[in-house]
Each structure stands twice: as C-alpha cells, then as structure tokens.
Design an enzyme around this catalytic site. Structure first.
Site, PDB file in Angstrom:
ATOM      1  N   ASP A 120       0.611  -1.114   0.277  1.00  0.00           N
ATOM      2  CA  ASP A 120       0.005   0.143   0.214  1.00  0.00           C
ATOM      3  C   ASP A 120       0.562   1.627   0.175  1.00  0.00           C
ATOM      4  O   ASP A 120       2.328   1.071   0.121  1.00  0.00           O
ATOM      5  CB  ASP A 120      -0.356   0.495   1.419  1.00  0.00           C
ATOM      6  CG  ASP A 120      -2.026   0.605   1.050  1.00  0.00           C
ATOM      7  OD1 ASP A 120      -2.942   1.221   0.240  1.00  0.00           O
ATOM      8  OD2 ASP A 120      -3.553  -0.673   1.849  1.00  0.00           O
TER       9      ASP A 120
ATOM     10  N   TRP B 269      -3.709   2.862  -6.249  1.00  0.00           N
ATOM     11  CA  TRP B 269      -5.389   3.915  -6.628  1.00  0.00           C
ATOM     12  C   TRP B 269      -5.345   4.712  -7.403  1.00  0.00           C
ATOM     13  O   TRP B 269      -6.030   5.185  -8.036  1.00  0.00           O
ATOM     14  CB  TRP B 269      -5.118   5.024  -4.956  1.00  0.00           C
ATOM     15  CG  TRP B 269      -5.687   4.229  -3.667  1.00  0.00           C
ATOM     16  CD1 TRP B 269      -5.608   3.174  -3.583  1.00  0.00           C
ATOM     17  CD2 TRP B 269      -4.579   4.919  -2.746  1.00  0.00           C
ATOM     18  NE1 TRP B 269      -4.936   2.840  -1.906  1.00  0.00           N
ATOM     19  CE2 TRP B 269      -4.316   4.128  -1.782  1.00  0.00           C
ATOM     20  CE3 TRP B 269      -3.515   6.622  -2.676  1.00  0.00           C
ATOM     21  CZ2 TRP B 269      -3.379   4.445  -0.704  1.00  0.00           C
ATOM     22  CZ3 TRP B 269      -3.301   6.442  -2.051  1.00  0.00           C
ATOM     23  CH2 TRP B 269      -2.719   5.901  -1.202  1.00  0.00           C
TER      24      TRP B 269
ATOM     25  N   ASP C 197     -10.662   3.316  -2.698  1.00  0.00           N
ATOM     26  CA  ASP C 197     -11.012   1.333  -3.058  1.00  0.00           C
ATOM     27  C   ASP C 197     -12.170   1.874  -3.377  1.00  0.00           C
ATOM     28  O   ASP C 197     -13.462   2.771  -3.118  1.00  0.00           O
ATOM     29  CB  ASP C 197     -11.283   1.863  -1.268  1.00  0.00           C
ATOM     30  CG  ASP C 197      -9.873   1.848  -0.464  1.00  0.00           C
ATOM     31  OD1 ASP C 197      -8.731   1.946  -1.580  1.00  0.00           O
ATOM     32  OD2 ASP C 197      -9.349   1.799   0.708  1.00  0.00           O
TER      33      ASP C 197
HETATM   34  C1  GLA Z   1      -5.886   1.462   1.083  1.00  0.00           C
HETATM   35  C2  GLA Z   1      -6.310   0.455   0.613  1.00  0.00           C
HETATM   36  C3  GLA Z   1      -7.559  -0.786   0.949  1.00  0.00           C
HETATM   37  C4  GLA Z   1      -6.599  -1.387   1.489  1.00  0.00           C
HETATM   38  C5  GLA Z   1      -6.705  -0.193   2.612  1.00  0.00           C
HETATM   39  C6  GLA Z   1      -5.911  -1.193   4.553  1.00  0.00           C
HETATM   40  O1  GLA Z   1      -7.184   2.032   1.521  1.00  0.00           O
HETATM   41  O2  GLA Z   1      -6.676   1.004  -0.850  1.00  0.00           O
HETATM   42  O3  GLA Z   1      -7.488  -1.990  -0.425  1.00  0.00           O
HETATM   43  O4  GLA Z   1      -6.043  -2.091   1.153  1.00  0.00           O
HETATM   44  O5  GLA Z   1      -5.686   0.619   2.402  1.00  0.00           O
HETATM   45  O6  GLA Z   1      -5.665  -0.248   5.080  1.00  0.00           O
END
Ligand code: GLA
Length: 508
Positions: free
Chosen positions: A154, A190, A209
C-alpha cells in the site's frame, strides 16, 4: 546463524513448490472489504475452509489474502511481529492452515513507514510497521519464515513521506524477487502507477477503494476503460476486491463480476465466504464467466460502442484476431433495453453462434439483439466464420509510454474525436511516444497509413522497430505509404520538436 540456516532451508523448500507465478489474473479472497482491521486467526482460517467447501477452489480461486490489521509492532532489532491477541499462533500458523488446503497465502504491507489503517482506521499498531528501512528483513519474514506467496504493498505511508513511487516500488520489488521466486506482487497506488510497473509487478490498482454500490463499480470500469494496452499475461490492471454478496442486487452483482472478468482484473472475493448465500456462491463460481477472465491470452476488453448509457465490450479469446470472442453489453441505465449488437464493431462476420454465459444456454444462430436489464449485463461467448480486420486504431487504446508522467501523453475526452476520446500531449521528449502494438494486416504489402496529426515535419515514425527516416516524402494524399508484414505490426509515433494530439491511425 540458526535463523539464517532455517530461513535458507525454508527458502529452498518454497522454491520447489512456488517456482512459477500464474500468468492469468490472480483469483482468491481478501479480508479488507468485509473485516477492515478486525481480522483474526479464526476468521482467516474459516475463509480458507470455506473456499474449499463452497467449491471456489475447484473453479480456480487460490489465494487467501490477509490485508491490513494483523500488525503488532517491531522489536528492538526491527523484527516485525503480529498482533498476538488477533493471531495468537503467529502468522506462519495461518499460512500453514491455508497451504494445507492446497491454497496460497497472501500478506500485506506498506511502502512507507505507516499503514493506511494507522491513518484511516486509527490502528496505532500500524505505525512504523511498513517496509520503510526494513525491506529485506520483512521479505525474509513474509516469504521464507512465514511462507506467504503474495504481497500487496500500500501507499499511505509512502504518500505521506512524499516518496517517489517508481523508485520506491522498484526497490521493494527487487527485494521481493531476490528473496523468493514466484511471489505475486500487487501495487496498491489507487491509480495507474505508470508504464514502469508493467514488467516488474503482477498487478496494480487503478482506482481508489471500491464500495458495494453500482456507482462505485461503474466508476472503476470507467477508470479502467482506456488502460487495456497495459494489461497482458502476467500483468493486469487491478479493479480492486469484489463486492459480490455485499449489498448490491443480483443483477448488479452479475454485472460487476462480468466486467471484472471482461477487463481481466484479478478476482479477489471480498465477502464472508463462510456465510454467503447460495446466490452469491453461484455468481462467484460461474465457470463460464471465469473462463473469460482466465483466458491465457490475457487481453483486457475494449469498449467498442458507448451510446445512451449502453456499452458494448469485446474481449478476444485465445488471441487478438480470434474468431471466438467474449462480448458484453453493459447497461448503466435503470431501465432495461433491447440492444442490437453491431457485429461489425465486435469484429466478427459470417455465421454467428452465441452462448449466454449467465443463462448457460446457446442462443439462436445469428442472434441480432439481446434484452439487458437496468444496471445489468448480458455476456456472450461468440464464435463466427470470419473476422473483420480492423482499419481504425483509436489512440485511446494505444500504448502511451509516458502515461501518468506529469504533462506527458494523457487520454482526454473530445466530442469531435472518432471514439469521443483522444490522446493529448504526446511528443517533444524521446520517451513520450505512443505505440500501436497490434496493427494487423492479412498479407505483406504496401499500405496507406493515415495518422490524424497536422504537422508532419519533425514527426518520427517507427515500424516494427525500424525508424522511417523521410516521412514527408512518404506522405501522399494525406496518407503515408508504408510496408507492413503479414500479422501484427508495431507502429510507434513521436515528434522531436513539439507535443501533439492523436485521435486515431488508419491502415488500408
Ligand atoms: C487502502 C487500500 C485498501 C486496503 C486499506 C488497508 O485503502 O486501498 O485496499 O488495503 O488501505 O488499510
């Protein structure tokens, strides 16, 4: 010393069982959507059990992935440890349980120091547990000592620390690859990270997300619509974990699953597999739709028509010029439509045989139209006598080398452009080119190539790796006369002096 020997021994064992990473999109389950940071040993083990009992393993699901929330902290020497309340038997015990089922285990980390959970879910234990300054140590732990087979990394910490994503992910991936072969690596950034990610990562997120709403699904499909050129065997655009069985209607869930399959996204279920309804199970285990996703050619569907909220998507199966294609009609409207399929746009001609992959039935020969429910999809596997050889290649489906670099080639909407989209800001820099890697002709020969740009002076054209030196003299009646070979040709366009926009190229 003892620890090094142990890790070496485990490393060798792992090598023999995990040598080859799969080249089709990853299939599995991930803990985040349903549990966020509230995971524990029993939850994860139960998901692994359910993956087998539900029949998901039999249709190709393989990975059981632990996302954020397992961290405990670091010891004085930097060694990472897990939350012992949530995981009293340690993380290796979970991976062992998953492996006992013949499944693979996934784990999560962060490119910077602090996890996303430490920011968004107030998980204090997520502070200082990212890979920052602990790259090799954590890789040894994840892959050799604990035995995990997949890593998602991440970017919340990396972003806060203002790290350079290309440099940071590249160095992390080097550690991963040097530690153990065959680890599946997912970049969680992202948005499309840049073309640098393609040769080094197995998949990369292209959006923020996901949520369990039709709006979120449609948004992600739109974000991924013009990224098809960057996907291929072993490297895929990740549209995020599935929200099947988490609140949308059956019709919406089917549309969601279909589009993730059409667009060759990894398929990571995000629901509680241990408590899912039969309806959800049936959607997740539709083998005919999964086969579209797992097609070896690894081609991401392109949208060939988009009118009045109804979209026609095509994914060639087996190879790009195949007479067998997956065709999806995706209806973003609330009301159902009777939709006439433009077979010419699909690229197929002659006798058409189609099979509906949700109804599991063959349709009448030479079917012309289908009924598509609101927020729904009809997906067909179609075989035809012949293919329509494309003449126009839209720039928005080209490979834009500088995509995502600041002020470099970018896909932009334009009502006057042929596909209502074009690419702007190509050129000026040697690396800021656009390439059409699959320009197909049936025979060797001299063809008319139309390139929709104004200024030819300074333009550079490379065909199958060969730079065409004198472009002006080739230009007759607005077209260039070029030699192309039978099969696929790579046509690359750049401009040494200025930036330019490109709508399409045409070959006749
Ligand atoms: C980000 C990622 C998610 C998840 C969260 C965990 O938002 O995009 O897919 O892994 O972190 O905290």
């Amino acid at each position: 010393m003892k620890r090094i020997l142990l890790s070496l021994a485990l490393g060798v064992a792992a090598f023999t069982t995990q040598a080859q990473a799969p080249l089709t999109p990853t299939m599995g389950w991930s803990s985040w959507n349903n549990y966020r940071i509230h995971i524990d040993h029993d939850i994860i083990c139960k998901q692994a059990d359910a993956m087998v009992e539900s029949g998901m393993k039999d249709v190709g699901y393989q990975f059981v992935n632990i996302d954020d929330g397992y961290f405990g902290g670091r010891m004085e020497d930097g060694t990472l440890f897990c939350d012992s309340t949530k995981f009293p038997h340690g993380m290796k015990a979970v991976a062992d349980h998953i492996h006992k089922h013949g499944l693979k285990a996934g784990i999560y980390s962060e490119a910077g120091a602090n996890t996303c959970g430490s920011i968004w879910d107030n998980d204090k234990k997520g502070i200082g547990v990212g890979l920052w300054n602990h790259e090799q140590m954590d890789c040894d732990l994840f892959f050799n000592l604990w035995g995990y087979d997949f890593l998602k990394v991440d970017w919340c910490g990396g972003k806060t620390q203002a790290l350079d994503e290309e440099i940071r992910y590249s160095e992390i991936i080097e550690h991963v690859r040097a530690t153990r072969k065959g680890i599946i690596f997912n970049i969680c950034r992202w948005e499309f990270p840049g073309t640098w990610a393609i040769p080094i990562a197995d998949s990369w997120r292209i959006s923020g997300d996901i949520g369990p709403t039709f709006k979120s699904i449609s948004h992600i499909i739109e974000k991924n619509a013009y990224l098809a050129a960057y996907a291929g065997p072993g490297h895929y655009n990740d549209m995020d974990m599935l929200q099947i069985g988490r609140g949308m209607s059956k019709i919406e869930d089917e549309a969601h699953f279909t589009m993730w399959c059409m667009m060759a996204s990894p398929l990571m279920a995000g629901n509680d597999l241990d408590a899912m309804s039969e309806e959800t199970r049936v959607i997740l285990t539709n083998e005919e739709v999964i086969a579209i996703n797992q097609d070896k050619a690894g081609i991401q569907a392109e949208r060939v028509k988009n009118e009045n909220g109804v979209q026609l998507w095509v994914k060639p199966l087996g190879d790009r010029m195949s007479r067998t294609r997956a065709v999806a009609v995706f209806n973003t409207n609330e009301n159902s439509v009777n939709y006439t399929i433009d077979w010419n746009k699909v690229g197929l001609k002659g006798d058409i045989k189609a099979r509906d992959l949700w109804k599991h039935e063959d349709l009448a020969d030479n079917i012309k139209s289908v009924e598509v429910p609101g927020h729904g999809v009809v997906v067909l596997k179609v075989s035809a006598d012949g293919i329509v050889i494309p003449e126009v290649y839209e720039a928005e489906y080209g490979f834009v080398n500088g995509l995502k670099k600041k002020d470099w080639g970018t896909v932009k909407s334009d009502g006057n452009a042929s596909g209502k989209m074009k690419v702007v800001n190509i050129g000026k820099y040697a690396d800021n080119w656009i390439e059409f890697p699959h320009v197909y002709v049936a025979k060797n020969g001299n063809y008319d190539l139309t390139i929709s740009i104004e200024t030819v002076e300074g333009m550079t054209l490379t065909i199958n790796g060969e730079l065409i030196k004198d472009i002006s003299s080739l230009r007759k009646d607005g077209t260039l006369k070029v030699d192309l070979k039978k099969g696929f040709n790579k046509i690359r366009i750049n401009h040494s002096a200025q930036t330019f926009s490109l709508d399409y190229i045409k070959v006749k």
